[in-house]
Design an enzyme around this catalytic site. Structure first.
Site, PDB file in Angstrom:
ATOM      1  N   GLU A 110      -4.256   9.393 -19.449  1.00 42.17           N
ATOM      2  CA  GLU A 110      -5.047   9.141 -18.244  1.00 42.17           C
ATOM      3  C   GLU A 110      -5.735  10.430 -17.824  1.00 42.17           C
ATOM      4  OE1 GLU A 110      -2.132   5.932 -15.898  1.00 42.17           O
ATOM      5  OE2 GLU A 110      -2.824   7.744 -14.888  1.00 42.17           O
TER       6      GLU A 110
ATOM      7  N   LYS B   6      -3.139  -0.450  -4.838  1.00 43.56           N
ATOM      8  CA  LYS B   6      -2.353   0.720  -5.221  1.00 43.56           C
ATOM      9  C   LYS B   6      -1.882   1.422  -3.956  1.00 43.56           C
ATOM     10  CE  LYS B   6      -2.679   3.126  -8.737  1.00 43.56           C
ATOM     11  NZ  LYS B   6      -3.023   4.205  -9.691  1.00 43.56           N
TER      12      LYS B   6
ATOM     13  N   GLU C  38      -6.098   6.912  -4.405  1.00 43.93           N
ATOM     14  CA  GLU C  38      -5.371   6.083  -5.364  1.00 43.93           C
ATOM     15  C   GLU C  38      -6.083   4.761  -5.639  1.00 43.93           C
ATOM     16  OE1 GLU C  38      -2.331   6.671  -7.205  1.00 43.93           O
ATOM     17  OE2 GLU C  38      -3.224   8.606  -6.682  1.00 43.93           O
TER      18      GLU C  38
ATOM     19  N   GLU D 133      -8.717  -0.265  -7.594  1.00 39.01           N
ATOM     20  CA  GLU D 133      -7.609  -1.211  -7.417  1.00 39.01           C
ATOM     21  C   GLU D 133      -7.109  -1.127  -5.972  1.00 39.01           C
ATOM     22  OE1 GLU D 133      -4.796  -1.065 -10.931  1.00 39.01           O
ATOM     23  OE2 GLU D 133      -6.119   0.616 -11.409  1.00 39.01           O
TER      24      GLU D 133
END
Length: 474
Positions: free
Chosen positions: A273, A333, A339, A330
């Site tokens: 990542e 999260k 985040e 997202e």
């Protein structure tokens, strides 16, 4: 004298690297995308796979072994990494039959028409330190060994096994030549893990984010250096003499040196990542679309090799395959606002910024983006209040107020009947006070202004009349 000995040892290490086989030197270094699904507004798996194909991702990383997605990837040329959840590690480590069953159910029905190439065991398990988490540390390599036996049993050894670790596995990372693993994991975890990776010719999977060290120390770390704008700043390691023109290489080489000190100089790196957030909370500097686009576009050039080298200064000819995090923003999260904003696409499938993962597009061909205006530390006061889209979620807000007020320390005393902030009797008004009071008291202990997506940060003071809502001065 000790300094000279260290420098000579490092010089010898680099000399040996020049004789590593050409297969390592030219190993594939393509760009993939991490497909996380922690959102309640994301496209269907079918639409998501089509979007993955539309951005020319050569690889995709899944955070489970979702059967629908694996079936949808069947017949594509996309290489797939699947993941075993953390809670499955211990059962697999102690039961070979359980390991066999996992492979039977999650790999055999899809392979080889779905090009599963990596089986990742857990996710950043060394970043947690409760007694239960520590048990996972010691179960990790036994689980990997059992899974390797299962893959061998079913003639699936082309699938490599690894585990993604965060940079917090490194105790010392600056300068890179000082790289060492944490003392609590070096012998019991890292050494057997590296032995396994070396023996099976797998990779050391690493989640590496230059955004975090830069955002924590923006006055001392050059932003261009963190964004991979390689012509604007250079750092020379005083021991190795290696020259660095970006923070990513510096972080990667600290892991290379840490592995070398344990005797594992040939284990290859795989970036599991990396990325840059395109938005975040008010106090999260540098989280903007311009920086995110700049980092990821530069990353593609850096990894594909359209710049001077495909490797790091310590391993200049060793390509590093990479996953960009992530496909979508997202919204579920947990944690700070960044985040929820690592995606290259919005949940509706529209690009947040243009990016070509093949590396064939010149940066001059992209449309210009307005520069971000939050690259300096935020120094005003901020509050934690109800997000506009959550103002009608009464039940959820009541539960969140109960949580915030249940932490003690008089968090909600002023919204009790008869106190200064009791009026107006409104769920949103009481939530604004409870959220801000909770956050101002517990932020230093790691509390975030999130409340499962119900709250956001604001510079607008929600105080009214004699009610003074606590804020955070940065």
């Amino acid at each position: 004298m000790e300094h000279r000995k260290t420098a000579m040892a490092i010089e010898g290490f680099l000399f040996l690297l020049s004789f590593i086989s050409i297969s390592n030197a030219k190993m594939s270094n393509k760009i993939g995308i991490a497909y996380g699904r922690l959102g309640n507004n994301l496209p269907s798996p079918e639409a998501s796979v089509q979007l993955i194909q539309s951005i020319n991702a050569s690889r995709v990383k899944l955070y489970d072994a979702n059967p629908e997605i694996l079936q949808l990837l069947s017949g594509s040329k996309i290489q797939v990494s699947i993941m075993i959840p953390n809670e499955e590690i211990s059962p697999i480590s102690t039961n070979q039959n359980y390991s066999h069953l996992w492979v039977q159910h999650n790999i055999i029905p899809y392979y080889p028409s779905t090009m599963i190439r990596f089986l990742l065991v857990g996710n950043e398990i060394l970043s947690y330190s409760t007694d239960q988490d520590r048990q996972l540390w010691f179960d990790l390599v036994p689980a990997m060994k059992n899974l390797r036996r299962s893959l061998k049993k079913y003639d699936l050894l082309k699938i490599k096994i690894g585990t993604p670790l965060a940079m917090d596995a490194i105790e010392s990372s600056f300068p890179p030549s000082s790289g060492t693993f944490r003392s609590d994991i070096t012998v019991p975890v890292m050494k057997p893990l590296l032995q396994f990776l070396n023996r099976t010719k797998s990779f050391f999977f690493l989640d590496v984010y230059p955004y975090f060290p830069w955002s924590e120390n923006p006055r001392d770390i050059n932003l261009d250096y963190a964004l991979l704008n390689e012509n604007n700043y250079t750092y020379v390691d005083p021991v190795s003499g290696l020259s660095y023109n970006n923070l990513l290489d510096q972080m990667l080489d600290s892991v290379v040196f840490a592995m070398t000190k344990l005797g594992f100089r040939n284990v290859r790196l795989y970036i599991a990542e990396t990325g840059w957030p395109s938005a975040g909370d008010i106090d999260q500097i540098g989280a903007n679309i311009y920086n995110a686009a700049t980092y990821n576009r530069n990353l593609v050039e850096r990894i594909i090799g359209t710049r001077t080298t495909i490797g790091t200064p310590a391993r200049p000819t060793w390509g590093i395959p990479t996953f960009i995090f992530s496909l979508f923003n997202e919204n579920q999260k947990p944690g700070p606002g960044t985040e929820r904003n690592w995606g290259v696409m919005y949940p509706d499938g529209k690009p947040i910024y243009e990016i070509d993962l093949t590396g064939s597009r010149q940066q001059s061909e992209y449309q210009a983006l307005p520069k971000g205006n939050n690259n300096a530390p935020y120094e005003r006061k901020i509050w934690c209040v109800v997000a506009n889209e959550a103002r009608n979620l009464t039940n959820e807000l009541v539960s969140a107020i109960s949580y915030a007020c249940g932490q003690g320390n008089g968090t909600c005393d002023l919204i009790h009947p008869g106190r200064e902030c009791y009026q107006p009797i409104s769920v949103v008004s009481h939530a604004n006070f409870a959220f801000s009071s909770f956050w101002s008291q517990l932020r230093s202990n790691g509390a975030s202004c999130s409340f499962n997506g119900l709250a956001i940060q604001t510079s607008r003071d929600p105080s009214h009349g004699s009610c003074k809502v606590p804020g955070v001065a940065l």
